[in-house]
Design an enzyme around this catalytic site. Structure first.
Site, PDB file in Angstrom:
ATOM      1  N   ASP A 179       0.882  -1.174   0.000  1.00  0.00           N
ATOM      2  CA  ASP A 179       0.000   0.000   0.000  1.00  0.00           C
ATOM      3  C   ASP A 179       0.919   1.224   0.000  1.00  0.00           C
ATOM      4  O   ASP A 179       2.105   1.121   0.325  1.00  0.00           O
ATOM      5  CB  ASP A 179      -0.860  -0.062   1.266  1.00  0.00           C
ATOM      6  CG  ASP A 179      -1.517   1.261   1.593  1.00  0.00           C
ATOM      7  OD1 ASP A 179      -2.201   1.808   0.715  1.00  0.00           O
ATOM      8  OD2 ASP A 179      -1.308   1.768   2.713  1.00  0.00           O
TER       9      ASP A 179
ATOM     10  N   ASP B 218      -0.189   5.173   0.860  1.00  0.00           N
ATOM     11  CA  ASP B 218      -0.448   6.190   1.890  1.00  0.00           C
ATOM     12  C   ASP B 218      -0.566   5.571   3.280  1.00  0.00           C
ATOM     13  O   ASP B 218      -1.431   4.736   3.516  1.00  0.00           O
ATOM     14  CB  ASP B 218      -1.723   6.949   1.547  1.00  0.00           C
ATOM     15  CG  ASP B 218      -1.568   7.759   0.267  1.00  0.00           C
ATOM     16  OD1 ASP B 218      -2.372   7.569  -0.650  1.00  0.00           O
ATOM     17  OD2 ASP B 218      -0.600   8.537   0.176  1.00  0.00           O
TER      18      ASP B 218
END
Ligand code: XBP
Ligand code: MG
Length: 231
Positions: free
Chosen positions: A9, A11
């Site tokens: 991922d 953020d």
């Protein structure tokens, strides 16, 4: 099955970027003449809605107003441009352990992918500013934001990353920071390590393979492979 790839991922996982997103949103609202200002407390709630455009739409709805799709796209484009400027100024670093883990994974023949809700320009800006190279050179595969019909917690973006890798979920390990992200990765059949971030430290991560403060303790690939094999 052996570990063949790591899927990250962006953020909150690669870097603590949400404060920059929040600043870019607020500056864009001001530029557009909207009397909106998202505080840290507001944003913690707003982040439960994944996707910047979806978040704007949800906020408008909470005020019993609606902004047309064209205006939301225009507002979000301005926000994305502002986000890139702030990120490129160098205010954000990678989270502890990420640079070492990426380098060690590459040195040990693992493939690397990104599966994120944010958009590709934001990924490019972050990797350029923090890793000094093109995101497409650091990661074999990038699956981002609007490339999928349903954003996290739907599994779509992780499924797209797996498809582009040409790998089964059972040979890959996902890294996330949020419950929405964990649900997305697990929905795609992935074992997932969670490193809670500033905005997700209050969430529960049932089903995670491990929940760690950050990844500095897992930079040795042998340790990662042992954890993966024991899953
Ligand atoms: C987190 C998100 C994104 C960002 C804002 O993405 O939900 O919406 O908050 O970026 P990740 P956009 O999956 O990397 O944690 O405004 O480009 O959506
Ligand atoms: Mg995240």
């Amino acid at each position: 099955m052996p570990l063949e790839a790591l899927i990250f991922d962006v953020d909150g996982t690669l870097a603590e970027t949400e404060e920059v997103h929040r600043q870019a949103f607020n500056e864009s609202f001001f530029t557009f003449g909207l009397d909106w200002h998202w505080s840290v407390a507001d944003y913690r709630t707003l982040l439960k809605t994944t996707g910047g455009k979806e978040r704007i739409r949800a906020h408008a709805a909470s005020l019993d107003t609606s902004l047309g799709d064209d205006l939301i796209w225009e507002l979000h484009s301005l926000k994305t441009a502002r986000y890139g400027e702030i990120i490129e100024s160098g205010v954000v670093d990678l989270r502890p352990g990420i640079a070492e883990l990426v380098a060690n994974a590459r040195a040990n023949g693992l493939r690397l992918a990104v599966a994120t809700t944010t958009n590709r320009p934001n990924v490019d800006a972050l990797i350029r500013a923090t890793m000094g190279g093109d995101a497409g050179a650091v990661f074999d595969v990038i699956a981002a934001g609007d490339e999928v019909g349903a954003k996290k917690p739907a599994p779509d973006v992780f499924l797209l990353a797996l498809k582009r890798l040409g790998l089964e979920a059972g040979t890959c390990l996902a890294f996330e920071d949020s419950l929405n992200g964990l649900r997305s990765a697990m929905g795609a059949g992935l074992n997932t390590i969670v490193t809670p971030s500033r905005y997700t430290s209050d969430e529960e991560f049932e089903g995670a393979l491990a929940v760690l403060d950050d990844l500095h303790a897992l930079t040795r690939i042998e340790d990662l492979k042992s954890m993966f094999a024991a899953a």
